[in-house]
Motif scaffolding. Structure first.
Motif, PDB file in Angstrom:
ATOM      1  N   GLU A  83     -40.726  -6.141 -49.763  1.00  7.89           N
ATOM      2  CA  GLU A  83     -41.484  -4.878 -49.585  1.00  7.89           C
ATOM      3  C   GLU A  83     -42.713  -4.874 -50.500  1.00  7.89           C
ATOM      4  O   GLU A  83     -42.657  -5.368 -51.617  1.00  7.89           O
ATOM      5  N   GLY A  84     -43.811  -4.389 -50.039  1.00 11.16           N
ATOM      6  CA  GLY A  84     -44.983  -4.298 -50.918  1.00 11.16           C
ATOM      7  C   GLY A  84     -46.258  -4.560 -50.173  1.00 11.16           C
ATOM      8  O   GLY A  84     -46.233  -4.957 -49.007  1.00 11.16           O
ATOM      9  N   PRO A  85     -47.388  -4.355 -50.827  1.00  9.66           N
ATOM     10  CA  PRO A  85     -48.689  -4.414 -50.146  1.00  9.66           C
ATOM     11  C   PRO A  85     -49.066  -5.809 -49.664  1.00  9.66           C
ATOM     12  O   PRO A  85     -49.847  -5.929 -48.736  1.00  9.66           O
ATOM     13  N   ASP A  86     -48.519  -6.904 -50.256  1.00 13.42           N
ATOM     14  CA  ASP A  86     -48.954  -8.221 -49.804  1.00 13.42           C
ATOM     15  C   ASP A  86     -47.928  -8.938 -48.928  1.00 13.42           C
ATOM     16  O   ASP A  86     -48.005 -10.126 -48.728  1.00 13.42           O
ATOM     17  N   ARG A  87     -47.016  -8.197 -48.377  1.00 13.05           N
ATOM     18  CA  ARG A  87     -46.100  -8.829 -47.435  1.00 13.05           C
ATOM     19  C   ARG A  87     -46.799  -9.020 -46.090  1.00 13.05           C
ATOM     20  O   ARG A  87     -47.480  -8.143 -45.599  1.00 13.05           O
ATOM     21  N   HIS A  88     -46.641 -10.200 -45.520  1.00 20.48           N
ATOM     22  CA  HIS A  88     -47.284 -10.493 -44.240  1.00 20.48           C
ATOM     23  C   HIS A  88     -46.252 -11.011 -43.252  1.00 20.48           C
ATOM     24  O   HIS A  88     -45.133 -11.307 -43.606  1.00 20.48           O
ATOM     25  N   GLY A  89     -46.676 -11.097 -42.004  1.00 20.33           N
ATOM     26  CA  GLY A  89     -45.883 -11.815 -41.035  1.00 20.33           C
ATOM     27  C   GLY A  89     -44.885 -10.986 -40.251  1.00 20.33           C
ATOM     28  O   GLY A  89     -44.149 -11.529 -39.463  1.00 20.33           O
ATOM     29  N   ASP A  90     -44.856  -9.688 -40.445  1.00 18.62           N
ATOM     30  CA  ASP A  90     -43.997  -8.847 -39.606  1.00 18.62           C
ATOM     31  C   ASP A  90     -44.614  -7.457 -39.461  1.00 18.62           C
ATOM     32  O   ASP A  90     -45.782  -7.249 -39.798  1.00 18.62           O
ATOM     33  N   ALA A  91     -43.834  -6.543 -38.959  1.00 18.59           N
ATOM     34  CA  ALA A  91     -44.362  -5.217 -38.646  1.00 18.59           C
ATOM     35  C   ALA A  91     -44.971  -4.504 -39.846  1.00 18.59           C
ATOM     36  O   ALA A  91     -45.847  -3.656 -39.681  1.00 18.59           O
ATOM     37  N   ALA A  92     -44.553  -4.885 -41.050  1.00 14.67           N
ATOM     38  CA  ALA A  92     -45.033  -4.172 -42.238  1.00 14.67           C
ATOM     39  C   ALA A  92     -46.550  -4.261 -42.421  1.00 14.67           C
ATOM     40  O   ALA A  92     -47.154  -3.366 -42.978  1.00 14.67           O
ATOM     41  N   VAL A  93     -47.185  -5.308 -41.924  1.00 15.05           N
ATOM     42  CA  VAL A  93     -48.639  -5.442 -42.110  1.00 15.05           C
ATOM     43  C   VAL A  93     -49.420  -4.332 -41.411  1.00 15.05           C
ATOM     44  O   VAL A  93     -50.553  -4.048 -41.759  1.00 15.05           O
ATOM     45  N   GLU A  94     -48.796  -3.706 -40.436  1.00 19.19           N
ATOM     46  CA  GLU A  94     -49.500  -2.648 -39.712  1.00 19.19           C
ATOM     47  C   GLU A  94     -49.326  -1.275 -40.343  1.00 19.19           C
ATOM     48  O   GLU A  94     -49.970  -0.322 -39.936  1.00 19.19           O
ATOM     49  N   GLU A  95     -48.470  -1.193 -41.339  1.00 15.95           N
ATOM     50  CA  GLU A  95     -48.219   0.108 -41.957  1.00 15.95           C
ATOM     51  C   GLU A  95     -49.153   0.333 -43.129  1.00 15.95           C
ATOM     52  O   GLU A  95     -49.084  -0.365 -44.123  1.00 15.95           O
ATOM     53  N   ALA A  96     -50.022   1.323 -42.988  1.00 19.45           N
ATOM     54  CA  ALA A  96     -50.853   1.713 -44.133  1.00 19.45           C
ATOM     55  C   ALA A  96     -50.007   2.586 -45.046  1.00 19.45           C
ATOM     56  O   ALA A  96     -49.174   3.367 -44.582  1.00 19.45           O
ATOM     57  N   LYS A  97     -50.234   2.431 -46.340  1.00 17.17           N
ATOM     58  CA  LYS A  97     -49.537   3.269 -47.314  1.00 17.17           C
ATOM     59  C   LYS A  97     -50.044   4.712 -47.151  1.00 17.17           C
ATOM     60  O   LYS A  97     -51.254   4.928 -47.061  1.00 17.17           O
ATOM     61  N   PRO A  98     -49.178   5.685 -47.071  1.00 21.92           N
ATOM     62  CA  PRO A  98     -49.665   7.070 -46.941  1.00 21.92           C
ATOM     63  C   PRO A  98     -50.532   7.457 -48.144  1.00 21.92           C
ATOM     64  O   PRO A  98     -50.146   7.186 -49.270  1.00 21.92           O
TER      65      PRO A  98
END
Ligand code: TYC
Length: 102
Positions: free
Chosen positions: A1-16
């Motif tokens: 988890e965190g801002p530099d995780r890549h390669g899955d759905a998390a890259v599309e989530e902007a931090k609120p």
């Protein structure tokens, strides 16, 4: 988890972004020379006030020495204050604004 995780759905989530920026008041200062109708015009033009509001704020400045024209994030407050002072100087009026932490 965190801002530099890549390669899955998390890259599309902007931090609120829930934090509001610190706010600053643009204050208008009284002087003995700037015409009242010029101050009213400035308040209408730069602070989007109607004639009634602008007249009320101008008279508050005239009688009490200063009044709040608007409250904005710092860069907008500084820019508005500078634009008003430049506009007044173009018209040879000594009108002054200052920015204060709200
Ligand atoms: N005091 C000015 C006059 O009597 C009017 C005035 C009002 C000037 C507000 C500046 O921010 C100001 N003509």
């Amino acid at each position: 988890e965190g801002p530099d995780r890549h390669g899955d759905a998390a890259v599309e989530e902007a931090k609120p972004r829930l934090k509001r920026p610190p706010m600053f008041k643009v204050m208008m200062l009284n002087d003995d020379y700037t015409p009242m109708d010029f101050v009213v015009e400035v308040l209408e033009t730069f602070f989007r006030m109607d004639r009634e509001q602008a007249t009320r704020v101008m008279l508050t400045v005239h009688t009490r020495g200063k009044a709040v024209c608007g409250v904005y994030p710092q860069d907008i407050a500084e820019t508005k204050a500078a634009l008003v002072v430049d506009y007044a100087r173009e018209h040879q009026h000594p009108l002054m604004c200052q920015v204060e932490r709200a």
